[in-house]
Design an enzyme around this catalytic site. Structure first.
Site, PDB file in Angstrom:
ATOM      1  N   TYR A 173       0.848  -1.211   0.000  1.00  0.00           N
ATOM      2  CA  TYR A 173       0.000   0.000   0.000  1.00  0.00           C
ATOM      3  C   TYR A 173       0.879   1.255   0.000  1.00  0.00           C
ATOM      4  CZ  TYR A 173      -2.658   3.813   2.155  1.00  0.00           C
ATOM      5  OH  TYR A 173      -3.206   5.042   2.431  1.00  0.00           O
TER       6      TYR A 173
HETATM    7  N1  LIG Z   1      -8.536   7.758   6.724  1.00  0.00           N
HETATM    8  C1  LIG Z   1      -7.267   7.921   7.073  1.00  0.00           C
HETATM    9  O1  LIG Z   1      -6.921   7.911   8.290  1.00  0.00           O
HETATM   10  C2  LIG Z   1      -6.221   8.131   6.000  1.00  0.00           C
HETATM   11  C3  LIG Z   1      -4.859   8.145   6.358  1.00  0.00           C
HETATM   12  C4  LIG Z   1      -3.916   8.333   5.357  1.00  0.00           C
HETATM   13  C5  LIG Z   1      -4.300   8.519   4.027  1.00  0.00           C
HETATM   14  N2  LIG Z   1      -5.630   8.503   3.720  1.00  0.00           N
HETATM   15  C6  LIG Z   1      -6.014   8.671   2.310  1.00  0.00           C
HETATM   16  O2  LIG Z   1      -7.123   9.557   2.227  1.00  0.00           O
HETATM   17  C7  LIG Z   1      -8.037   9.114   1.225  1.00  0.00           C
HETATM   18  C8  LIG Z   1      -9.426   8.879   1.816  1.00  0.00           C
HETATM   19  O3  LIG Z   1      -9.322   7.973   2.912  1.00  0.00           O
HETATM   20  P1  LIG Z   1     -10.604   7.199   3.463  1.00  0.00           P
HETATM   21  O4  LIG Z   1     -10.209   6.626   4.764  1.00  0.00           O
HETATM   22  O5  LIG Z   1     -11.809   8.081   3.368  1.00  0.00           O
HETATM   23  O6  LIG Z   1     -10.733   6.016   2.374  1.00  0.00           O
HETATM   24  P2  LIG Z   1     -11.867   4.862   2.311  1.00  0.00           P
HETATM   25  O7  LIG Z   1     -12.765   4.910   3.481  1.00  0.00           O
HETATM   26  O8  LIG Z   1     -11.133   3.592   2.078  1.00  0.00           O
HETATM   27  O9  LIG Z   1     -12.717   5.280   1.009  1.00  0.00           O
HETATM   28  C9  LIG Z   1     -12.146   5.108  -0.234  1.00  0.00           C
HETATM   29  C10 LIG Z   1     -13.101   5.464  -1.360  1.00  0.00           C
HETATM   30  O10 LIG Z   1     -12.470   4.947  -2.538  1.00  0.00           O
HETATM   31  C11 LIG Z   1     -13.447   4.260  -3.318  1.00  0.00           C
HETATM   32  N3  LIG Z   1     -12.847   3.181  -4.096  1.00  0.00           N
HETATM   33  C12 LIG Z   1     -12.212   2.080  -3.642  1.00  0.00           C
HETATM   34  N4  LIG Z   1     -11.845   1.302  -4.668  1.00  0.00           N
HETATM   35  C13 LIG Z   1     -12.251   1.927  -5.803  1.00  0.00           C
HETATM   36  C14 LIG Z   1     -12.175   1.623  -7.180  1.00  0.00           C
HETATM   37  N5  LIG Z   1     -11.628   0.483  -7.635  1.00  0.00           N
HETATM   38  N6  LIG Z   1     -12.701   2.479  -8.067  1.00  0.00           N
HETATM   39  C15 LIG Z   1     -13.274   3.620  -7.641  1.00  0.00           C
HETATM   40  N7  LIG Z   1     -13.399   3.974  -6.348  1.00  0.00           N
HETATM   41  C16 LIG Z   1     -12.889   3.123  -5.435  1.00  0.00           C
HETATM   42  C17 LIG Z   1     -14.437   3.721  -2.304  1.00  0.00           C
HETATM   43  O11 LIG Z   1     -15.667   3.522  -2.979  1.00  0.00           O
HETATM   44  P3  LIG Z   1     -16.545   2.198  -2.807  1.00  0.00           P
HETATM   45  O12 LIG Z   1     -16.953   2.168  -1.375  1.00  0.00           O
HETATM   46  O13 LIG Z   1     -17.679   2.404  -3.737  1.00  0.00           O
HETATM   47  O14 LIG Z   1     -15.636   1.049  -3.157  1.00  0.00           O
HETATM   48  C18 LIG Z   1     -14.481   4.852  -1.266  1.00  0.00           C
HETATM   49  O15 LIG Z   1     -15.446   5.815  -1.644  1.00  0.00           O
HETATM   50  C19 LIG Z   1      -7.442   7.834   0.627  1.00  0.00           C
HETATM   51  O16 LIG Z   1      -6.738   8.131  -0.549  1.00  0.00           O
HETATM   52  C20 LIG Z   1      -6.500   7.346   1.707  1.00  0.00           C
HETATM   53  O17 LIG Z   1      -5.423   6.581   1.207  1.00  0.00           O
HETATM   54  C21 LIG Z   1      -6.594   8.311   4.659  1.00  0.00           C
END
Ligand SMILES: NC(=O)c1ccc[n+]([C@@H]2O[C@H](COP(=O)([O-])OP(=O)(O)OC[C@H]3O[C@@H](n4cnc5c(N)ncnc54)[C@H](OP(=O)(O)O)[C@@H]3O)[C@@H](O)[C@H]2O)c1
Length: 262
Positions: A173
């Site tokens: 990742y």
């Molecule tokens: N949350 C944290 O603490 C954290 C920390 C570091 C970095 N980040 C970064 O911040 C961003 C948002 O984080 P998050 O926690 O909100 O992520 P998340 O909960 O995993 O949500 C990810 C989104 O990506 C979509 N997605 C996944 N696979 C996909 C695909 N093949 N095609 C199109 N859409 C897809 C999902 O849609 P579906 O549900 O429809 O699959 C969901 O809406 C990410 O890039 C993550 O790496 C987050």
């Protein structure tokens, strides 16, 4: 009724004021939950026009549509669909001010060991498809060189602060997030002067519901400021990036600083 978009003291000129005080058109990938859903809601409430991609319909997605979101289906694993998706976006708007590549998948290395194709999937969702989608959008809906020297469009990639810190259980990742973060400089060179390219690299933003108390305590203990920030800090950073026309090729780390002892 939508509030007029907020202006920001970062503006450098009357031209920049004019840019940030008009509603912007924004594309966010992955708005079905958590950070993407919060950012879409925040930008809609500020009066911007938001196009959001989804794979699965969720209550959060339906609520956003009620608030004015233009929802378009997209699976970033289907690279052959990206050009058609860019065409769909171009049918909905005649300009695109900001693209936020937010969609993400997060698999442990032990899952990758059991299903090796997950490594390729993370690379496709985080690296190959966002780069190709950005290019398809530039063809379908070109950002143009402006007379005032400002960028016409901004592209923001959501990466991860653990690229710098290391993450022994998520090597695939983190490697995929590092790959897209490394492309920020190259893409900014390719697209200048019509588009600027930046990244937001968050550390812990939000726990997952299944994270137990010990895990949460341990993660927070390793922060210099031991609180769970929530998705609002991403919206604040996007506001800042939208308002500051000078910021290009930047990676904004969104963590609280990290203790190195464990
Ligand atoms: N949350 C944290 O603490 C954290 C920390 C570091 C970095 N980040 C970064 O911040 C961003 C948002 O984080 P998050 O926690 O909100 O992520 P998340 O909960 O995993 O949500 C990810 C989104 O990506 C979509 N997605 C996944 N696979 C996909 C695909 N093949 N095609 C199109 N859409 C897809 C999902 O849609 P579906 O549900 O429809 O699959 C969901 O809406 C990410 O890039 C993550 O790496 C987050």
């Amino acid at each position: 009724m939508a509030r007029p978009p907020a202006t920001n003291s970062c503006n450098s000129s009357p031209e920049a004021d004019a840019v940030t005080s008009r509603p912007q058109t924004v594309l966010i990938t992955g708005v079905t939950r958590r950070v993407g859903a919060h950012l879409a809601e925040h930008l809609l409430a500020a009066g911007h026009r938001v196009i959001g991609s989804y794979r699965h319909e969720t209550d959060a997605l339906r609520a956003l549509i009620d608030q004015g979101l233009i929802a378009l289906e997209l699976d970033l694993l289907e690279r052959g669909r990206l050009a058609a998706f860019a065409g769909q976006v171009a049918e909905k708007t005649d300009r695109l001010d900001l693209i936020v590549h937010n969609a993400s998948i997060w698999h442990r290395d032990e899952d990758v060991a059991a299903q090796p194709e997950l490594a390729t999937a993370m690379y496709t969702v985080h690296v190959t498809s966002p780069i190709e989608l950005t290019e398809h959008l530039q063809r379908a809906l070109p950002a143009r060189k402006r007379d005032d020297g400002h960028a016409d469009r901004q592209v923001v990639f959501m990466t991860d602060a653990h690229i710098d810190e290391g993450e022994p259980d998520h090597i695939h990742y983190i490697a995929s997030k590092a790959a897209i973060q490394s492309s920020v400089r190259s893409l900014a060179l390719r697209y200048a002067p019509h588009t600027r390219v930046n990244a937001i690299a968050p550390g812990l933003l939000m726990f997952h519901p299944e994270d137990d108390t010990d895990y949460r305590r341990n993660r927070l203990r390793r922060r210099l400021l031991p609180f769970e920030p929530g998705p609002g800090v991403v919206s604040q950073t996007i506001d800042y990036l939208m308002a500051c026309p000078l910021i290009n090729q930047a990676v904004i780390r969104l963590d609280t600083g990290r203790r190195w002892e464990n």
